[in-house]
Design a protein around this motif. Structure first.
Motif, PDB file in Angstrom:
ATOM      1  N   PHE A  58       1.681  -5.460  -4.285  1.00 23.62           N
ATOM      2  CA  PHE A  58       2.015  -4.050  -4.044  1.00 23.62           C
ATOM      3  C   PHE A  58       1.895  -3.717  -2.561  1.00 23.62           C
ATOM      4  CE2 PHE A  58       1.719  -3.705  -8.572  1.00 23.62           C
ATOM      5  CZ  PHE A  58       2.460  -2.580  -8.909  1.00 23.62           C
ATOM      6  N   TYR A  59       0.865  -4.213  -1.930  1.00 24.20           N
ATOM      7  CA  TYR A  59       0.666  -3.978  -0.501  1.00 24.20           C
ATOM      8  C   TYR A  59       1.810  -4.537   0.322  1.00 24.20           C
ATOM      9  CZ  TYR A  59      -1.220  -5.337   4.111  1.00 24.20           C
ATOM     10  OH  TYR A  59      -1.394  -5.584   5.450  1.00 24.20           O
ATOM     11  N   ARG A  60       2.222  -5.754   0.011  1.00 23.71           N
ATOM     12  CA  ARG A  60       3.265  -6.409   0.802  1.00 23.71           C
ATOM     13  C   ARG A  60       4.649  -5.794   0.616  1.00 23.71           C
ATOM     14  NH1 ARG A  60       1.055 -12.627  -0.134  1.00 23.71           N
ATOM     15  NH2 ARG A  60      -0.289 -12.653   1.731  1.00 23.71           N
ATOM     16  N   ARG A  61       4.798  -4.968  -0.386  1.00 23.90           N
ATOM     17  CA  ARG A  61       6.064  -4.251  -0.567  1.00 23.90           C
ATOM     18  C   ARG A  61       5.918  -2.757  -0.279  1.00 23.90           C
ATOM     19  NH1 ARG A  61       7.431  -8.852  -0.092  1.00 23.90           N
ATOM     20  NH2 ARG A  61       8.792  -9.988  -1.541  1.00 23.90           N
ATOM     21  N   GLY A  62       4.811  -2.374   0.354  1.00 24.84           N
ATOM     22  CA  GLY A  62       4.638  -0.997   0.798  1.00 24.84           C
ATOM     23  C   GLY A  62       4.337  -0.004  -0.305  1.00 24.84           C
ATOM     24  N   LEU A 115      -8.222 -13.179   5.354  1.00 22.32           N
ATOM     25  CA  LEU A 115      -8.624 -12.333   6.461  1.00 22.32           C
ATOM     26  C   LEU A 115      -8.735 -10.902   5.955  1.00 22.32           C
ATOM     27  CD1 LEU A 115      -6.299 -13.765   9.262  1.00 22.32           C
ATOM     28  CD2 LEU A 115      -8.788 -13.982   9.150  1.00 22.32           C
ATOM     29  N   PRO A 116      -9.626 -10.107   6.543  1.00 24.75           N
ATOM     30  CA  PRO A 116      -9.785  -8.716   6.088  1.00 24.75           C
ATOM     31  C   PRO A 116      -8.476  -7.949   6.187  1.00 24.75           C
ATOM     32  CG  PRO A 116     -11.562  -9.354   7.567  1.00 24.75           C
ATOM     33  CD  PRO A 116     -10.545 -10.448   7.629  1.00 24.75           C
ATOM     34  N   GLY A 117      -8.224  -7.103   5.197  1.00 22.24           N
ATOM     35  CA  GLY A 117      -7.005  -6.303   5.187  1.00 22.24           C
ATOM     36  C   GLY A 117      -7.063  -5.262   4.097  1.00 22.24           C
ATOM     37  N   PRO A 118      -6.000  -4.480   3.939  1.00 19.79           N
ATOM     38  CA  PRO A 118      -5.989  -3.400   2.939  1.00 19.79           C
ATOM     39  C   PRO A 118      -6.055  -3.882   1.504  1.00 19.79           C
ATOM     40  CG  PRO A 118      -4.297  -3.055   4.615  1.00 19.79           C
ATOM     41  CD  PRO A 118      -4.806  -4.450   4.798  1.00 19.79           C
ATOM     42  N   ALA A 119      -5.672  -5.120   1.226  1.00 21.70           N
ATOM     43  CA  ALA A 119      -5.614  -5.614  -0.154  1.00 21.70           C
ATOM     44  C   ALA A 119      -6.605  -6.749  -0.342  1.00 21.70           C
ATOM     45  CB  ALA A 119      -4.199  -6.077  -0.485  1.00 21.70           C
ATOM     46  N   MET A 120      -7.877  -6.409  -0.437  1.00 23.48           N
ATOM     47  CA  MET A 120      -8.903  -7.439  -0.527  1.00 23.48           C
ATOM     48  C   MET A 120      -9.377  -7.695  -1.953  1.00 23.48           C
ATOM     49  SD  MET A 120      -9.301  -8.772   2.356  1.00 23.48           S
ATOM     50  CE  MET A 120     -10.795  -9.713   2.073  1.00 23.48           C
ATOM     51  N   ASP A 417      -3.798 -12.306   5.799  1.00 21.15           N
ATOM     52  CA  ASP A 417      -3.158 -11.105   6.351  1.00 21.15           C
ATOM     53  C   ASP A 417      -3.435 -11.000   7.850  1.00 21.15           C
ATOM     54  OD1 ASP A 417      -1.589  -8.824   6.119  1.00 21.15           O
ATOM     55  OD2 ASP A 417      -3.319  -7.517   5.795  1.00 21.15           O
ATOM     56  N   PHE A 418      -2.739 -11.813   8.635  1.00 24.21           N
ATOM     57  CA  PHE A 418      -2.935 -11.846  10.080  1.00 24.21           C
ATOM     58  C   PHE A 418      -2.661 -10.470  10.685  1.00 24.21           C
ATOM     59  CE2 PHE A 418      -1.859 -16.242   8.967  1.00 24.21           C
ATOM     60  CZ  PHE A 418      -2.894 -16.932   9.591  1.00 24.21           C
TER      61      PHE A 418
END
Length: 507
Positions: A58-62, A115-120, A417-418
């Protein structure tokens, strides 16, 4: 003629419709039900857990922010805590056969690189929230949904598929069945469906208890089955080990639900009303292939199992994410030979593993003289770091690995998630559904080579906040690492991999 007809407007069908429409394919979704909403999709009966892998999709498709907002709104409507949609509580990250895991026992070093990101982490949501977000996206991108159109016939030839639904005929180049565990597409298109028969009938219901204090909250294993009571008022789940004899064979009356609950719980609890109720089993079945000519299957149409551990929805979203870009590339004529065959090759083993995971949980819960000893053994294993980490890897979706013929540690896993210097993340770059060439070296070694696929691959030069010791990566549109190299990346190796997954270069 449409490019693709999708049968089924549930989460998997809608996710796939959005993926194909994003790639400029003409998509028609046929749904047998006349209404978009279902009382079984709303909380609490529609409560579902999305694992970290699905949240990442979901995150990767906005769509992650919209999903969180919709989940919060659903939770507030039923009186749940306003943060009920957030990641699971720190000490309650998953379960196996009702036995909870302790997050403190997870060895994060044993997980694939992240890596830390919105979808952990995973989130709790509802089918209503998920389908609402997915339908809005699919329609906005140009997909068309036709409701009250039950499928009646499917015929295919070398050029396309003819579907008859709701008394009308629809022609498409491809057809995908996303129509659930009792799939009409699967039956009409001649897919085999094999596996194991059920041991229990399960129930989910929203009831009014006269004496709710008789029942403990959470999962409760007994000598005759298991029941679940959640903080949602009147929300009840049960597993009755009757060999699946009752499932959908008789009406779900108040008397029947109360009788089963009393037998399983060992109490005299009284149910005054049953507002909604449904049954299911632990039948575990899978098709031998996910493709038959120009007809494909995804989600429960391809595999069914018990809902223990909440893996079904996540498995279906993974199917849609994997299939979407491959089918679109095939339609556009840019796919390399046999790209579509990798859909079954990659997703079938994942599905088979989840079916076995479900069977193992059922065996751990099946009442009998040996069950207490088995549950104690599993409980003890889950109190160890290795045991907890293994279960978390499986249920989180982070351990899914495709064998792409490269032993490099990140290849075949979901990409970290660079984060770039301007704050952009890899997840942002994947929103348009193209592959991404990450060139993390100051020399920008891959710039010229990557331009030969600029219609299919986005070139993104570094540096990034943490490159994990890598110099370059090629990320597929589904977020899977197709190739990775060290600080001195080989452009020729990049070219070979790009050709393998994205077809011949255009220049």
């Amino acid at each position: 003629m449409h490019d693709v007809v999708i049968v089924g407007a549930g989460p998997v069908g809608l996710f796939l419709a959005g993926e194909l429409a994003l790639a400029n394919c003409s998509v028609l979704v046929l749904e047998k039900n006349p209404q978009a909403a279902s009382p079984f999709w709303a909380l609490p009966l529609g409560m579902r857990g999305l694992n970290a892998g699905s949240v990442e999709a979901f995150y990767r498709r906005g769509m992650l922010t919209a999903l969180l907002d919709a989940s919060r709104a659903d939770a507030q409507q039923v009186g749940a805590h306003p943060d009920a949609h957030e990641a699971p509580a720190p000490r309650d990250v998953s379960h196996f056969a009702g036995l909870r895991l302790d997050a403190a026992d997870i060895d994060t070093g044993a997980l694939p690189p992240r890596l830390p990101g919105p979808a952990m982490e995973g989130i709790m949501t509802s089918l209503e929230a998920v389908t609402g977000v997915l339908e809005e996206r699919a329609v906005a991108l140009g997909a068309r949904i036709v409701r009250d159109a039950p499928l009646e016939a499917v015929d295919q030839d070398g050029d396309g598929v003819l579907a008859r639904a709701g008394g009308r005929e629809y022609r498409a180049r491809w057809l995908v069945g996303c129509d659930g565990g009792r799939s009409t597409v699967r039956r009409l298109a001649g897919f085999d469906f094999v596996g194991t028969e059920p041991l229990f009938t399960g129930y989910v219901a929203r009831v009014v208890f006269e004496d709710p204090a008789e029942l403990h909250l959470g999962f409760n294993s007994t000598s005759t089955g298991m029941y679940l009571r959640t903080p949602f008022e009147g929300h009840l789940g049960m597993m009755d080990f009757d060999g699946g004899a009752f499932d959908r064979s008789q009406p779900l009356t108040r008397d029947h639900v109360q009788t089963v609950l009393r037998r399983i719980s060992g109490t005299d609890v009284t149910i005054n009303e049953v507002h909604l109720a449904s049954s299911f089993t632990d039948r575990a079945m899978q098709t031998s292939t996910y493709r038959n000519g120009r007809v494909l299957l995804a989600g429960d149409a391809a595999h069914i199992h018990s809902p223990l551990g909440g893996q079904g929805l996540n498995l279906g979203i993974g199917d849609a994410m994997n299939l979407g870009w491959k089918l679109a590339a095939t339609l556009h004529g840019t796919a390399p030979a046999n790209l579509l065959d990798t859909y079954t090759a990659e997703r079938h083993p994942v599905g088979a593993a989840i079916l076995d995971w479900s069977r193992a949980q059922v065996a751990t819960m099946n009442p009998g003289p040996n069950t207490p000893a088995l549950r104690q053994l599993v409980h003890d294993l889950l109190r160890t770091i290795d045991g907890t980490t293994h279960v978390f890897r499986t249920t989180s979706g982070l351990a899914h690995h495709y064998d792409l013929g490269d032993a490099q540690p990140t290849v075949g896993f979901t990409a970290p998630d660079f984060r770039f210097g301007d704050g952009t993340r890899l997840g942002d770059l994947l929103r348009e559904g193209r592959g991404v060439a990450l060139d993390l070296t100051a020399a920008q070694t891959l710039r010229e080579t990557a331009t030969h696929w600029q219609d299919r691959i986005r070139y993104a030069p570094g540096p990034v906040a943490n490159d994990l010791g890598l110099g370059a990566l090629l990320i597929r549109p589904d977020g899977v690492v197709a190739w990775a190299d060290g600080p001195d990346p080989d452009p020729e190796a990049f070219r070979r991999t790009a050709t393998r997954w994205f077809g011949a270069p255009t220049a």
